[in-house]
Design a protein around this motif. Sequence first.
Motif, PDB file in Angstrom:
ATOM      1  N   UNK B   1       0.814  -1.206   0.000  1.00 47.88           N
ATOM      2  CA  UNK B   1       0.000   0.000   0.000  1.00 47.88           C
ATOM      3  C   UNK B   1       0.858   1.271   0.000  1.00 47.88           C
ATOM      4  N   UNK B   2       1.920   1.226   0.816  1.00 42.34           N
ATOM      5  CA  UNK B   2       2.691   2.464   0.994  1.00 42.34           C
ATOM      6  C   UNK B   2       3.351   2.939  -0.295  1.00 42.34           C
ATOM      7  N   UNK B   3       3.599   2.006  -1.232  1.00 39.93           N
ATOM      8  CA  UNK B   3       4.269   2.453  -2.454  1.00 39.93           C
ATOM      9  C   UNK B   3       3.334   3.198  -3.421  1.00 39.93           C
ATOM     10  N   UNK B   5       2.146   5.894  -2.844  1.00 44.05           N
ATOM     11  CA  UNK B   5       2.574   7.270  -2.670  1.00 44.05           C
ATOM     12  C   UNK B   5       3.698   7.663  -3.650  1.00 44.05           C
ATOM     13  N   UNK B   6       4.382   6.647  -4.148  1.00 51.61           N
ATOM     14  CA  UNK B   6       5.535   6.920  -5.014  1.00 51.61           C
ATOM     15  C   UNK B   6       5.195   6.974  -6.498  1.00 51.61           C
ATOM     16  N   UNK B   7       3.934   6.721  -6.835  1.00 52.58           N
ATOM     17  CA  UNK B   7       3.565   6.709  -8.254  1.00 52.58           C
ATOM     18  C   UNK B   7       3.604   8.108  -8.855  1.00 52.58           C
ATOM     19  N   UNK B   8       3.969   8.182 -10.123  1.00 46.59           N
ATOM     20  CA  UNK B   8       3.801   9.451 -10.835  1.00 46.59           C
ATOM     21  C   UNK B   8       2.328   9.555 -11.230  1.00 46.59           C
ATOM     22  N   UNK B   9       1.915  10.733 -11.681  1.00 42.46           N
ATOM     23  CA  UNK B   9       0.509  10.921 -12.078  1.00 42.46           C
ATOM     24  C   UNK B   9       0.170   9.956 -13.208  1.00 42.46           C
ATOM     25  N   UNK B  10       1.092   9.841 -14.156  1.00 43.98           N
ATOM     26  CA  UNK B  10       0.870   8.982 -15.309  1.00 43.98           C
ATOM     27  C   UNK B  10       0.665   7.524 -14.869  1.00 43.98           C
ATOM     28  N   UNK B  11       1.497   7.060 -13.940  1.00 43.15           N
ATOM     29  CA  UNK B  11       1.365   5.685 -13.427  1.00 43.15           C
ATOM     30  C   UNK B  11       0.069   5.513 -12.639  1.00 43.15           C
ATOM     31  N   UNK B  30      -2.193   9.764   0.692  1.00 44.42           N
ATOM     32  CA  UNK B  30      -1.610  11.109   0.682  1.00 44.42           C
ATOM     33  C   UNK B  30      -2.014  11.888   1.931  1.00 44.42           C
ATOM     34  N   UNK B  31      -3.278  11.747   2.341  1.00 44.86           N
ATOM     35  CA  UNK B  31      -3.721  12.443   3.556  1.00 44.86           C
ATOM     36  C   UNK B  31      -2.930  11.938   4.769  1.00 44.86           C
ATOM     37  N   UNK B  32      -2.670  10.631   4.806  1.00 42.82           N
ATOM     38  CA  UNK B  32      -1.871  10.075   5.909  1.00 42.82           C
ATOM     39  C   UNK B  32      -0.458  10.647   5.894  1.00 42.82           C
TER      40      UNK B  32
END
Lengths: 95, 492
Positions: B1-3, B5-11, B30-32
């Motif tokens: 789950x935590x990853x 947060x690392x995605x680009x918008x495109x991904x 993101x809120x977390x």
Amino acid sequence: MEINEATVRKIAGLARLKVSDDEVSSLQGELSSILSWVSELEEVDTDDVEPMTSAVDTVVKLRKDEVTDGGYAKLVTKNAPKSEDDFFVVPKVVE
Amino acid sequence: MSDLIDLTITEAREGLENGDFSAQEYTQVHLNEIEAANKALNAFILPTPEKAKEMAKASDERIGKGEAGLLEGIPLGIKDLFCTKDVRTTACSHILDGFEPPYESTVTSNLWNAGGVMLGKLNLDEFAMGSSNETSFYEPCINPWRRTNDDTNLVPGGSSGGSACAVCAHLCAGATATDTGGSIRQPAAFTGTVGLKPTYGRVSRWGTVAFASSLDQAGPITRSVADSALMLQVMAGHDAKDTTCVDVPVPDYSAAMLEKVKGLKIGIPKEYRVEGMGAEIDALWEQGIEWFKDAGATIKEVSLPHTKYALPAYYIVAPAEASSNLARYDGVKYGLRVEGDDILSMYENTRAAGFGAEVKRRILMGTYVLSAGYYDAYYLKAQKVRTRIKQDFDAAFNDVDVLLTPTTPSPAFGVGEKSADPLEMYLNDIFTVTANMAGLPGISVPAGCSASGLPLGLQLIGKAFDEGTLLKAARVIEEAAGALPQPTKWWV
């Protein structure tokens, strides 16, 4: 370019900004040094150069002169620090 | 789950479309992250979690119905210079205390119509006047990056410091920003993110708090060039509510970005090799030139003789326009009011209490150069110099397609290091301000690291309304630089 304290007070008056004595003396130094820095523009030959009035070449569009918006005085005055009956309230101006 | 947060918008768009995760899950991570990180970084001055959840829910419904927009379900941070309906908008100034606009800016409307999710309002220098985010009424935002083996807090750059910080620390997938003299590109360079300032008139300024109206332009800060292309696609376009917003078609930037680079002509402006520029900046620039050669582009030295006058001319034009724009803050219509004996002293007291030191300095500077007897010597002269600067670019663009320069003369500096001397702070914008003066688009792309372990950016400047070519060239740097180091996560 040096500006004196009287000039700082004068432009602060024009800008409707109250400035303390301390502020006047620090602003005098800061504004003087910024003004002497920008004075290097005098070196640039700008004879026969038109001042830039728009950053991009464009023709401003014309529209019909008609009312297309409005009718919500409450919203307009919603954020006013003081308002009454959809009017802004200011200190008394006319005696 | 935590990853997630690392995605680009495109991904993330692909994952949302495939149903790998929901917009609500993606927003929640993101809120977390904001909750955990914001105390240390101070990127968001007003998180809007309830609104974000509501918008993400609506996004999931649209995705379910096959009605997803270009940015559907993408959680975004909004620089607190964009008016957001019924959500406090302050420009990080005390004078706009409690202001809740009854309208939405065109840029943010465009983003929400495309499915974007608002996470909250981001920190900036007061009225976007600054290069370090230290003039914010809401305390400085802190750069996620630190020097190697040194825990000094560094500035994220400015004025869009909160935007750059939030994108860099993965508190949002992308952010809006604005650029008057470098306020998108310099913070992007200081945080290792991509920052795009479009051509003046490409994006509507309606509903964005005005600083210097002939220079201000909104753009995105993102973690990839493709993401900037996507955000610009949504932000750009004609708007009848801004007469300076130009009515020309918005090309498909994501497609333009992929066109071939072979034969592209890259100009190297020799005047950007300034005194006092770090050796590592020079080396990075040389590296950039090599990357373009390897990609099949041609390199040509060009001359922009009036470069050194851009910054002093800017410090006449921008304060002059600011002093006019900021005349509206008078304690009557919105925000702070400090009473006085009469209406004049009410104005003066309100403005004295409401504006910070840098804003006051610029209002006074602007009032001075516009005042009787000085207008011709300063303002008119600066506008003529501006024409000279534009002519330099026009001549250069007869020979080349894009210009390559460093974004900043140095990497990020420490909090408090440069705030004592206004002139030293102004020099941060030396490479970026020329594009604003000429109305041209510019982009900063992360390209490497300094010896102290901090990110450095290269800047590309393009022809007016040729953001497509700019993005295509930016991809060359992005691909050649490859995977760059990321900041150590000290803030949670």
